[in-house]
Design an enzyme around this catalytic site. Structure first.
Site, PDB file in Angstrom:
ATOM      1  N   GLU A   1     120.909  -5.203  56.122  1.00  0.00           N
ATOM      2  CA  GLU A   1     122.146  -5.549  57.134  1.00  0.00           C
ATOM      3  C   GLU A   1     122.159  -5.495  58.524  1.00  0.00           C
ATOM      4  OE1 GLU A   1     125.862  -3.644  55.976  1.00  0.00           O
ATOM      5  OE2 GLU A   1     125.759  -3.998  53.724  1.00  0.00           O
TER       6      GLU A   1
ATOM      7  N   ARG B   1     118.995  -2.663  46.787  1.00  0.00           N
ATOM      8  CA  ARG B   1     119.514  -3.202  45.749  1.00  0.00           C
ATOM      9  C   ARG B   1     120.456  -4.281  46.296  1.00  0.00           C
ATOM     10  NH1 ARG B   1     124.796  -1.820  47.153  1.00  0.00           N
ATOM     11  NH2 ARG B   1     125.086   0.186  48.519  1.00  0.00           N
TER      12      ARG B   1
ATOM     13  N   ASN C   1     119.422  -1.535  51.956  1.00  0.00           N
ATOM     14  CA  ASN C   1     119.592  -0.974  50.597  1.00  0.00           C
ATOM     15  C   ASN C   1     118.747  -1.581  49.426  1.00  0.00           C
ATOM     16  OD1 ASN C   1     122.212   0.625  50.827  1.00  0.00           O
ATOM     17  ND2 ASN C   1     122.932  -1.186  51.814  1.00  0.00           N
TER      18      ASN C   1
ATOM     19  N   GLU D   1     121.184  -1.233  58.341  1.00  0.00           N
ATOM     20  CA  GLU D   1     120.542  -0.272  57.079  1.00  0.00           C
ATOM     21  C   GLU D   1     119.913  -1.510  56.155  1.00  0.00           C
ATOM     22  OE1 GLU D   1     123.998   1.258  55.408  1.00  0.00           O
ATOM     23  OE2 GLU D   1     124.708  -0.621  54.473  1.00  0.00           O
TER      24      GLU D   1
END
Length: 638
Positions: A11, A29, A27, A25
Site C-alpha cells: 500500500e 496477503r 501485507n 505498508e
C-alpha cells in the site's frame, strides 16, 4: 528495501500535488480491495500470488504478459523497473459495507439480518459474507459486504456506485453505512477528487454529512407503520382467543379504531386512527386529518400513499426505539426513557466504569468503556448527576440494557417532551376512491359517510333496472351478515363460525366486525331505500325488479327492534310500488272532483289520498275551473 521476498500486497500514499508515492505498508496477503487492482489491470491476483508462491516468474504468467502488451505464451523476460505496462483504460471505485451506525460515530452494531437485496450489473460487482437469516455477532469484524464499480472515467464509476448503493436493501437488527456512503460520494470534494487523509475525519467531526427527511413525513410514516402493526397484532390476538375456544368479540372494535403515540425530536404526536377500509387508515391529530392507503409488498415493505405521494416504509421496534427506513433513509426514533437511566446502544461486554460509584458525571462525559466488535469504545452520559453502577466489569450487554443510574444534578433542566400543536406540514390530498368501494367498506364494518356513499353509488346510473340490481346486491349483503346473528345468542354465533372456519379465522372476525357496525350499516341501508323512493322521478317508474322486491320483502321480515326502521321503510316501498301510477291516480282524482255528487269533505279524509297533496296541487292549474276550485277546497280541508 524492506527485505521481504514473496507474494504480498503493498500500500502506498499518493501526493497529488507533487505526483509522489510514499510506501505505507506491506501485507503478506491480499487486501479486501484486490478487485480494484484486478479491474484496472485484468490480472487475477489470487491466482498470480499462488503462481508466484510456486516459483513461477512473474514474466511467465499469461495475465501479467498481457498487461505489459507481450505475447501471452512467450518466455522472454520483462524488466518491470523499466518497461511500461499498457495504458489504463478504466476506473474502479470500491465501497465497504459495514455494520456501523454513522449517526453514532460509526459505532459497530450487531444482530440478525433478515434480508440482503443486491443484484450485480455489468459495471458494478458486489459480494456479501452473510445472507438472509444470517447475522453479525458482537465479536466479528463489522464489514460484511463490498461493492466495486467500473467506468471509463472516474465520474462514470462514481455515478455507477451511487446507483448501486441506492439499490441495496439490508433489513435486520444492524445499522449500515450504505446511506452515508451515498452522501459521501455526492460531496463536492469527492466529485472534484480533492480529498485527503483528513477529509473524512473532518466530516465526521463536523457532522456535515447528514440525510435530512421532512420531519412530518417521518412522523406520519412512523404512525402508518405503527398502525399497520397494531392491526396485525390485534387481529392475531383475537384469532388466538378464538383458537382457544373463547367467544368474546370485545377485541374486534380495537382493530379498526385506536390511539397511538409517536415521539420524535422532543415532540409527542397523539394520533387517533380509524380504518375506513382494509387498506385505508385515517390519522387524526389536533384537527389534522391524513388519509393513507397502505399495502404490503411481498418482501414486507409498506407502500403508503398520503399527501399525494407514495412512500416505501420499513420499520423495526428495537430496545432503544423504532428504527424506520423511509424511502431508503434510516431514521431512529428513540423511545422516551427516564433521563436518570443510562443505557447502552451497542451489544458487547462491559470493560470498566470510568467513575467510582457515587461520583459525579457531566453531560457528554464518558462514564463506561465497552468492548464491541474487537473495539473498545466509550459511552457518554446523557445527563449530569451522581452515578450508580448497574453492572460489573465483564458483564455481557445487549442494546437497551441499563448500565447505570443517575441521581440527577438538576432535574428541572431535563429536556421535556411537548405535545404537538399546529398543522402538519403535509399536502391535504384526498385519496382516490369510488362509491362502490365506499359502500362495500361500510358494509364490511369500516367507518364512512353512509349518506354520501349511498348517493354516490347511484349518481351515474341512468337505467332503472341497473339501479335496482345494484341496490338489491347491496341489501342482500346486509341481509347475509345479519341473518347469521338474527334471533341468536352472540356466543353461539361466534362458536359456530369458529368451528366452520378453523383455518380461516379472518372470516370470523370479518362477520363480527360487520355486525358490530350495525348502526352505521343500517344508516347506509336506509339511505339506499330513500334512493329507491326517487326511482319514479329519475326513471319514470317505481316498478321494482324481482330481486329487489325479494330483498325488500326479506327486510320486512326482520322483526328485531334493531331492524325496525329498516323494515318499515322497506314495507313502504313495496306498497308504493304496488300502487297505481301517479298519472292514473291523477286522472281518477280529477274525475272524482268533476263529479257533483262527490262529497268534498268526505274525500279530504279519504286514505286513498296518501299522496293527495301532490295530486291536488297538480290540479290547481287544471283547465276546468270546477276542478280547480274543488282541488283547492279539498287541499284546504286536508
Amino acid at each position: 528495501t524492506i527485505g521481504y521476498v514473496g507474494a504480498g500486497t503493498v500500500e502506498y500514499l499518493y501526493n497529488a500535488d507533487t505526483d509522489d508515492f510514499f510506501f505505507l505498508e506491506l501485507n503478506p496477503r491480499l487486501q479486501v480491495e484486490h478487485p480494484v487492482t484486478e479491474g484496472v489491470t485484468g490480472v487475477n491476483l489470487p491466482a498470480t500470488q499462488l503462481q508466484v508462491a510456486m516459483g513461477i516468474p512473474l514474466y511467465n504468467i499469461p495475465e501479467i504478459r498481457r498487461f505489459y502488451g507481450k505475447d501471452l505464451y512467450g518466455t522472454d523476460p520483462i524488466d518491470f523497473m523499466v518497461e511500461e505496462y499498457k495504458e489504463i483504460d478504466c476506473h474502479i471505485l470500491a465501497a465497504r459495507i459495514t455494520a456501523e451506525n454513522p449517526d453514532e460515530g460509526f459505532k459497530p452494531t450487531s444482530g440478525s439480518i433478515e434480508r440482503i437485496k443486491f443484484q450485480s450489473t455489468s459495471n458494478v460487482w458486489g459480494y456479501f459474507s452473510v445472507g438472509a437469516n444470517g447475522g453479525i455477532h458482537e465479536f466479528a469484524d463489522s464489514q460484511f459486504g463490498h461493492l466495486f464499480a467500473k467506468g471509463a472515467t472516474r465520474e462514470q464509476a462514481r455515478k455507477a456506485l451511487i446507483l448501486a448503493l441506492k439499490e441495496i436493501e439490508v433489513r435486520g437488527e444492524i445499522r449500515t453505512t450504505v446511506e452515508y456512503l451515498v452522501q459521501l460520494l455526492e460531496t463536492k470534494e469527492f466529485v472534484e477528487n480533492t480529498i485527503d487523509t483528513a477529509w473524512l475525519d473532518g466530516l465526521i467531526k463536523e457532522k456535515s454529512v447528514q440525510i435530512e427527511m421532512p420531519q412530518h413525513d417521518v412522523v406520519i410514516s412512523a404512525a402508518v407503520f405503527k398502525a399497520f402493526e397494531h392491526v396485525r397484532l390485534q387481529t392475531e390476538e383475537v384469532k388466538e382467543a378464538f383458537r382457544k375456544g373463547q367467544v368474546s368479540t370485545g377485541g374486534i372494535p380495537g382493530i379498526n379504531s385506536f390511539e397511538l403515540e409517536i415521539a420524535y425530536v422532543d415532540t409527542k404526536y397523539a394520533f387517533q386512527v380509524e380504518r375506513s377500509g382494509a387498506d385505508v387508515y385515517r390519522l387524526t391529530l389536533n384537527g389534522n386529518v391524513i388519509d393513507a392507503r397502505v399495502t404490503q409488498t411481498a418482501e414486507g415493505a409498506l407502500l403508503a400513499i398520503y399527501g399525494g405521494e407514495t412512500h416505501r416504509i420499513f420499520g423495526m421496534d428495537e430496545p432503544l426505539g423504532l428504527r424506520l427506513v423511509l424511502d431508503g433513509v434510516t431514521v431512529l426514533m428513540p423511545t422516551i426513557f427516564d433521563p436518570s437511566e443510562l443505557r447502552t446502544d451497542v451489544t458487547g461486554k462491559v470493560v470498566r466504569y470510568l467513575q467510582d460509584n457515587g461520583a459525579s458525571v457531566e453531560t457528554g462525559q464518558p462514564y463506561v468503556e465497552v468492548e464491541a466488535m474487537k473495539m473498545i469504545m466509550p459511552i457518554k452520559a446523557t445527563e449530569s448527576g451522581k452515578i450508580a453502577h448497574n453492572l460489573s466489569p465483564g458483564s455481557v450487554i445487549s442494546a437497551g440494557d441499563l448500565l447505570a443510574s443517575l441521581e440527577l444534578k438538576d432535574p428541572s433542566k431535563v429536556k421535556k417532551i411537548l405535545n404537538f400543536e399546529g398543522a402538519l406540514d403535509v399536502n391535504a390530498v384526498d385519496l382516490e376512491s369510488d362509491p362502490k368501494t365506499d359502500v362495500a367498506n361500510i358494509l364490511a364494518g369500516y367507518t364512512g359517510d353512509a349518506e354520501a356513499a349511498a348517493q354516490g353509488l347511484l349518481s351515474d346510473i341512468s337505467n332503472g333496472d341497473e339501479a335496482a340490481t345494484i341496490v338489491a346486491e347491496t341489501l342482500n349483503e346486509f341481509i347475509r351478515v345479519e341473518s347469521l346473528f338474527a334471533g341468536k345468542l352472540l356466543d353461539d354465533v361466534v362458536r359456530d363460525l369458529t368451528k366452520a372456519n378453523t383455518e380461516t379465522l379472518d372470516i370470523v372476525i370479518a362477520e363480527n366486525q360487520a355486525h358490530k357496525q350495525l348502526v352505521l350499516r343500517s344508516k347506509l341501508v336506509l339511505a339506499l331505500l330513500r334512493q329507491v323512493g326517487t326511482f319514479e322521478d329519475r326513471f319514470g317508474s317505481l316498478v321494482l325488479s324481482d330481486d329487489l322486491k325479494t330483498a325488500l320483502a326479506t327486510l320486512t321480515e326482520m322483526k328485531q327492534k334493531a331492524y325496525g326502521e329498516i323494515a318499515l321503510a322497506a314495507d313502504e316501498l313495496i306498497r308504493q310500488s304496488e300502487a297505481p301510477s301517479f298519472d292514473s291516480r291523477l286522472v281518477e282524482l280529477r274525475e272524482q272532483l268533476k263529479d257533483s255528487a262527490t262529497d268534498l269533505k268526505t274525500l279530504s279524509y279519504s286514505p286513498t289520498l296518501s299522496a293527495g297533496v301532490d295530486l291536488l296541487t297538480s290540479l290547481f292549474a287544471d283547465a276546468d275551473a270546477a276542478v280547480r276550485a274543488a282541488a283547492v277546497e279539498v287541499y284546504a280541508r286536508r
